[in-house]
Write a protein that holds these residues in place. Structure first.
Motif, PDB file in Angstrom:
ATOM      1  N   TYR A   7       0.812  -1.217   0.000  1.00 13.48           N
ATOM      2  CA  TYR A   7       0.000   0.000   0.000  1.00 13.48           C
ATOM      3  C   TYR A   7       0.848   1.271   0.000  1.00 13.48           C
ATOM      4  O   TYR A   7       0.338   2.346   0.272  1.00 13.48           O
ATOM      5  CB  TYR A   7      -0.979  -0.032   1.183  1.00 13.48           C
ATOM      6  CG  TYR A   7      -2.013  -1.129   0.998  1.00 13.48           C
ATOM      7  CD1 TYR A   7      -3.160  -0.897   0.251  1.00 13.48           C
ATOM      8  CD2 TYR A   7      -1.811  -2.391   1.518  1.00 13.48           C
ATOM      9  CE1 TYR A   7      -4.090  -1.899   0.038  1.00 13.48           C
ATOM     10  CE2 TYR A   7      -2.730  -3.407   1.319  1.00 13.48           C
ATOM     11  CZ  TYR A   7      -3.872  -3.149   0.577  1.00 13.48           C
ATOM     12  OH  TYR A   7      -4.786  -4.150   0.358  1.00 13.48           O
ATOM     13  N   ASN A  39      -5.071   5.101  -2.854  1.00  8.61           N
ATOM     14  CA  ASN A  39      -4.460   6.395  -2.497  1.00  8.61           C
ATOM     15  C   ASN A  39      -4.971   7.459  -3.471  1.00  8.61           C
ATOM     16  O   ASN A  39      -4.225   7.909  -4.337  1.00  8.61           O
ATOM     17  CB  ASN A  39      -2.929   6.306  -2.572  1.00  8.61           C
ATOM     18  CG  ASN A  39      -2.384   5.268  -1.641  1.00  8.61           C
ATOM     19  OD1 ASN A  39      -2.257   5.505  -0.451  1.00  8.61           O
ATOM     20  ND2 ASN A  39      -2.067   4.096  -2.176  1.00  8.61           N
ATOM     21  N   PHE A  42      -2.826  10.546  -4.615  1.00  7.45           N
ATOM     22  CA  PHE A  42      -1.446  10.353  -5.063  1.00  7.45           C
ATOM     23  C   PHE A  42      -1.303  10.816  -6.510  1.00  7.45           C
ATOM     24  O   PHE A  42      -1.608  10.085  -7.456  1.00  7.45           O
ATOM     25  CB  PHE A  42      -1.028   8.889  -4.900  1.00  7.45           C
ATOM     26  CG  PHE A  42       0.437   8.654  -5.120  1.00  7.45           C
ATOM     27  CD1 PHE A  42       1.371   9.082  -4.190  1.00  7.45           C
ATOM     28  CD2 PHE A  42       0.883   8.016  -6.260  1.00  7.45           C
ATOM     29  CE1 PHE A  42       2.727   8.867  -4.395  1.00  7.45           C
ATOM     30  CE2 PHE A  42       2.228   7.794  -6.474  1.00  7.45           C
ATOM     31  CZ  PHE A  42       3.153   8.226  -5.544  1.00  7.45           C
TER      32      PHE A  42
END
Length: 125
Positions: A7, A39, A42
């Protein structure tokens, strides 16, 4: 490293980039999609996935959507600004590309790629 830190978006993003470079497009795509799901803030995943969609599938619309998402999250992201400008130039939206590139050059005056794209836009108008 990805197996140990599944992750961690940085590791997975680097893996996906390497996969894309090696022609492992399906694997790279799966990794970018995983990063964006796990995420969603990101930025590099959106920028890189947009590039993959553009280069491998000629999907200009989805590439632009990915760059827009990246710029929503980080309006000053250099790579997203460059990539978005390239798509705008391709779509002959020169004024929009010029505005992004002017902003980019004012913030990052050493960015040679932005200067080159800006010169190209000027010659196309």
């Amino acid at each position: 490293a990805v197996n140990l830190a599944a992750y961690q978006p940085d590791f997975r993003n680097k893996l996906a980039s390497a996969q894309h470079d090696a022609g492992m497009v399906s694997e790279a795509e799966k990794n970018y999609l995983f990063i964006m799901k796990e995420n969603p803030d990101f930025v590099p995943a959106y920028t890189n996935y947009g590039y993959l969609r553009l280069t491998e599938f000629q999907d200009v619309m989805q590439a632009e959507q990915m760059y827009d998402r990246a710029l929503t999250l980080d309006p000053l992201n250099e790579q997203a600004m460059i990539n978005k400008s390239g798509v705008l130039i391709y779509r002959k939206r020169f004024r929009e590309a010029e505005a992004i590139l002017k902003s980019l050059i004012s913030r990052y005056p050493a960015n040679a790629q932005a200067k080159d794209l800006y010169r190209r836009v000027q010659s196309m108008k």
